[in-house]
Design a protein around this motif. Structure first.
Motif, PDB file in Angstrom:
ATOM      1  N   HIS A   1       0.886  -1.313  -0.146  1.00  0.00           N
ATOM      2  CA  HIS A   1      -0.021   0.059   0.044  1.00  0.00           C
ATOM      3  C   HIS A   1       1.061   1.150   0.153  1.00  0.00           C
ATOM      4  O   HIS A   1       0.560   2.092  -0.614  1.00  0.00           O
ATOM      5  CB  HIS A   1      -0.826   0.061   1.228  1.00  0.00           C
TER       6      HIS A   1
ATOM      7  N   GLU B   1      -8.793   7.105   2.398  1.00  0.00           N
ATOM      8  CA  GLU B   1      -9.788   6.171   1.777  1.00  0.00           C
ATOM      9  C   GLU B   1      -9.419   4.489   1.836  1.00  0.00           C
ATOM     10  O   GLU B   1     -10.508   3.770   1.863  1.00  0.00           O
ATOM     11  CB  GLU B   1      -9.472   6.525   0.091  1.00  0.00           C
TER      12      GLU B   1
ATOM     13  N   ASN C   1     -12.461   2.332   3.682  1.00  0.00           N
ATOM     14  CA  ASN C   1     -13.068   1.198   2.592  1.00  0.00           C
ATOM     15  C   ASN C   1     -12.418   0.101   2.792  1.00  0.00           C
ATOM     16  O   ASN C   1     -12.715  -0.727   1.816  1.00  0.00           O
ATOM     17  CB  ASN C   1     -13.327   1.910   1.347  1.00  0.00           C
TER      18      ASN C   1
ATOM     19  N   LEU D   1      -9.362  -0.716   1.332  1.00  0.00           N
ATOM     20  CA  LEU D   1      -9.093  -1.049   0.117  1.00  0.00           C
ATOM     21  C   LEU D   1      -7.681  -2.163  -0.071  1.00  0.00           C
ATOM     22  O   LEU D   1      -6.974  -1.798   0.834  1.00  0.00           O
ATOM     23  CB  LEU D   1      -8.589   0.312  -0.528  1.00  0.00           C
ATOM     24  N   ASN D   2      -7.724  -3.008  -1.190  1.00  0.00           N
ATOM     25  CA  ASN D   2      -6.723  -3.818  -1.248  1.00  0.00           C
ATOM     26  C   ASN D   2      -5.739  -3.039  -1.978  1.00  0.00           C
ATOM     27  O   ASN D   2      -5.795  -1.910  -2.534  1.00  0.00           O
ATOM     28  CB  ASN D   2      -7.210  -4.854  -2.216  1.00  0.00           C
TER      29      ASN D   2
ATOM     30  N   LYS E   1      -4.250  -3.375  -5.327  1.00  0.00           N
ATOM     31  CA  LYS E   1      -4.808  -3.056  -6.533  1.00  0.00           C
ATOM     32  C   LYS E   1      -5.797  -1.881  -6.660  1.00  0.00           C
ATOM     33  O   LYS E   1      -5.577  -0.964  -7.539  1.00  0.00           O
ATOM     34  CB  LYS E   1      -5.381  -4.411  -7.120  1.00  0.00           C
ATOM     35  N   GLU E   2      -6.697  -1.833  -5.839  1.00  0.00           N
ATOM     36  CA  GLU E   2      -7.719  -0.588  -5.719  1.00  0.00           C
ATOM     37  C   GLU E   2      -6.685   0.575  -5.279  1.00  0.00           C
ATOM     38  O   GLU E   2      -6.926   1.765  -5.764  1.00  0.00           O
ATOM     39  CB  GLU E   2      -8.836  -0.733  -4.754  1.00  0.00           C
ATOM     40  N   THR E   3      -5.819   0.403  -4.435  1.00  0.00           N
ATOM     41  CA  THR E   3      -5.090   1.618  -4.098  1.00  0.00           C
ATOM     42  C   THR E   3      -4.187   1.930  -5.184  1.00  0.00           C
ATOM     43  O   THR E   3      -4.153   3.498  -5.394  1.00  0.00           O
ATOM     44  CB  THR E   3      -4.128   1.189  -2.890  1.00  0.00           C
TER      45      THR E   3
ATOM     46  N   ASP F   1      -4.876   1.826  -8.393  1.00  0.00           N
ATOM     47  CA  ASP F   1      -5.900   2.574  -9.298  1.00  0.00           C
ATOM     48  C   ASP F   1      -5.947   3.753  -8.828  1.00  0.00           C
ATOM     49  O   ASP F   1      -6.078   4.787  -9.950  1.00  0.00           O
ATOM     50  CB  ASP F   1      -7.065   1.617  -9.226  1.00  0.00           C
ATOM     51  N   ILE F   2      -6.222   4.293  -7.672  1.00  0.00           N
ATOM     52  CA  ILE F   2      -6.507   5.367  -7.122  1.00  0.00           C
ATOM     53  C   ILE F   2      -5.226   6.451  -7.354  1.00  0.00           C
ATOM     54  O   ILE F   2      -5.533   7.414  -7.727  1.00  0.00           O
ATOM     55  CB  ILE F   2      -6.957   5.430  -5.391  1.00  0.00           C
TER      56      ILE F   2
ATOM     57  N   TYR G   1     -10.321  10.374  -9.553  1.00  0.00           N
ATOM     58  CA  TYR G   1     -10.843   9.344  -8.505  1.00  0.00           C
ATOM     59  C   TYR G   1     -11.976  10.289  -7.541  1.00  0.00           C
ATOM     60  O   TYR G   1     -13.158  10.074  -7.512  1.00  0.00           O
ATOM     61  CB  TYR G   1      -9.773   8.591  -7.624  1.00  0.00           C
TER      62      TYR G   1
ATOM     63  N   LYS H   1     -15.997  10.581  -7.340  1.00  0.00           N
ATOM     64  CA  LYS H   1     -16.690  10.164  -6.008  1.00  0.00           C
ATOM     65  C   LYS H   1     -17.544  11.285  -5.602  1.00  0.00           C
ATOM     66  O   LYS H   1     -18.567  11.099  -5.365  1.00  0.00           O
ATOM     67  CB  LYS H   1     -15.752   9.837  -5.200  1.00  0.00           C
TER      68      LYS H   1
END
Length: 162
Positions: A54, A72, A76, A78-79, A81-83, A85-86, A93, A97
């Motif tokens: 992360h 975030e 949420n 977040l994993n 990959k999601e991190t 992407d943001i 992003y 949102k």
């Protein structure tokens, strides 16, 4: 921090430190990159609330953006990959949102206005209208007035003998 201190104290390069501790140079480099994180992010990393992966996803961001994305991640769960992407488009992003949140409020407000009349009330109104129609067909003089107020639905029926 320990790797950085060892390198400074002993005049070591990343390669020589890696060799001395039995790790790869890329492993040492990845750990040292985490020192570029803001103190806030480093504290969450040290406490184990976020992973090193992360943290590496946040390295290239400004301190402010690191904080926004960290919040975030925590809010949420977040994993990585999601991190990542943001982190690729932080402003996009958060703009998206904010737009979704704004539109969600409008949608909910519209739905409330549209659905003011419960389904069972519609059934009752249709039943009354059918009864009025039957009365007219049987020869009774019927005068009907309807008021479609957003909060109330008023039907006034006058029945008169011929």
């Amino acid at each position: 921090e320990a790797y950085n201190n060892l390198m400074k104290l002993n005049g070591l390069t990343q390669v020589s430190l890696a060799k001395n501790i039995g790790k790869s140079q890329s492993y040492v480099a990845n750990k040292l990159r985490l020192l570029k994180l803001s103190p806030k992010v480093q504290s969450y990393l040290a406490s184990g609330q976020i992973s090193a992966r992360h943290g590496r996803a946040l390295v290239g961001l400004s301190e402010q953006d690191q904080g926004r994305v960290l919040d975030e991640i925590l809010a949420n769960n977040l994993n990585v990959k999601e991190t990542e992407d943001i982190a690729k488009d932080v402003d996009g992003y958060f703009a998206k949102k904010a737009s979704k949140a704004k539109n969600k409020g409008k949608t909910e407000q519209k739905k409330r206005v549209v659905n003011r009349m419960p389904k069972d009330l519609k059934v009752q109104i249709n039943t009354i209208k059918r009864a009025v129609k039957l009365a007219k067909e049987s020869g009774i003089k019927v005068n009907v007035e309807e008021n479609h107020d957003p909060n109330d639905y008023v039907i006034t029926i006058e029945l008169k003998r011929k």
